[in-house]
Design a protein around this motif. Structure first.
Motif, PDB file in Angstrom:
ATOM      1  N   UNK A   2       0.764  -1.138   0.100  1.00 36.06           N
ATOM      2  CA  UNK A   2      -0.027  -0.131   0.047  1.00 36.06           C
ATOM      3  C   UNK A   2       0.967   1.195   0.009  1.00 36.06           C
ATOM      4  N   UNK A   3       0.689   2.178  -0.914  1.00 38.46           N
ATOM      5  CA  UNK A   3       1.452   3.398  -1.083  1.00 38.46           C
ATOM      6  C   UNK A   3       0.909   4.558  -0.542  1.00 38.46           C
ATOM      7  N   UNK A   4      -0.590   4.450  -0.582  1.00 36.48           N
ATOM      8  CA  UNK A   4      -1.318   5.712  -0.050  1.00 36.48           C
ATOM      9  C   UNK A   4      -2.589   5.294   0.147  1.00 36.48           C
ATOM     10  N   UNK A   5      -3.270   5.622   1.359  1.00 40.55           N
ATOM     11  CA  UNK A   5      -4.622   5.470   1.646  1.00 40.55           C
ATOM     12  C   UNK A   5      -5.481   6.870   1.402  1.00 40.55           C
ATOM     13  N   UNK A   6      -6.523   6.601   0.673  1.00 36.51           N
ATOM     14  CA  UNK A   6      -7.431   7.859  -0.049  1.00 36.51           C
ATOM     15  C   UNK A   6      -8.459   8.110   1.293  1.00 36.51           C
ATOM     16  N   UNK A   7      -8.575   9.506   1.873  1.00 38.27           N
ATOM     17  CA  UNK A   7      -9.613   9.768   2.828  1.00 38.27           C
ATOM     18  C   UNK A   7     -10.973  10.152   2.159  1.00 38.27           C
ATOM     19  N   UNK A   8     -11.746  10.118   2.984  1.00 35.52           N
ATOM     20  CA  UNK A   8     -13.146  10.347   2.610  1.00 35.52           C
ATOM     21  C   UNK A   8     -13.314  11.492   1.875  1.00 35.52           C
ATOM     22  N   UNK A   9     -14.029  11.434   0.779  1.00 37.88           N
ATOM     23  CA  UNK A   9     -14.073  12.533  -0.223  1.00 37.88           C
ATOM     24  C   UNK A   9     -12.914  12.968  -1.216  1.00 37.88           C
ATOM     25  N   UNK A  10     -11.895  12.187  -1.010  1.00 36.69           N
ATOM     26  CA  UNK A  10     -10.718  12.368  -1.756  1.00 36.69           C
ATOM     27  C   UNK A  10     -10.871  12.055  -3.088  1.00 36.69           C
ATOM     28  N   UNK A  11     -10.279  12.819  -4.097  1.00 34.95           N
ATOM     29  CA  UNK A  11     -10.197  12.569  -5.678  1.00 34.95           C
ATOM     30  C   UNK A  11      -8.994  11.752  -5.806  1.00 34.95           C
ATOM     31  N   UNK A  12      -9.457  10.742  -6.672  1.00 31.51           N
ATOM     32  CA  UNK A  12      -8.374   9.916  -7.282  1.00 31.51           C
ATOM     33  C   UNK A  12      -8.513   9.744  -8.750  1.00 31.51           C
ATOM     34  N   UNK A  13      -7.646   9.387  -9.423  1.00 31.72           N
ATOM     35  CA  UNK A  13      -7.922   9.378 -10.794  1.00 31.72           C
ATOM     36  C   UNK A  13      -7.880  10.432 -11.861  1.00 31.72           C
TER      37      UNK A  13
END
Length: 70
Positions: A2-13
């Motif tokens: 795992x390189x990162x964990x997205x938080x609630x409402x985070x933008x990915x992609x």
């Protein structure tokens, strides 16, 4: 790994949609997740219509090592 964990409402992609780049990462969900998807045309339209969203996307891209035009 795992390189990162997205938080609630985070933008990915967003990097793949900016400048038509290949995706730079793969995302997996560890639990139930609601996703909102945009194709490139709708993403570009959202950037034009919502300046705060565009500013946040530019900030995130810069934080992730991608320089974008203002």
């Amino acid at each position: 790994p795992v390189f990162a964990t997205a938080a609630d409402r985070e933008i990915i992609g967003e990097i793949a949609l900016l400048g038509a780049r290949m995706r730079s990462a793969t995302a997996r969900s560890a639990s139930y997740t609601q996703l909102f998807t945009l194709d490139e045309k709708d993403f570009d339209r959202a950037l034009e219509r919502y300046p705060e969203f565009a500013a946040e996307v530019r900030r995130l891209a810069a934080e992730r090592g991608f320089d974008l035009p203002a």
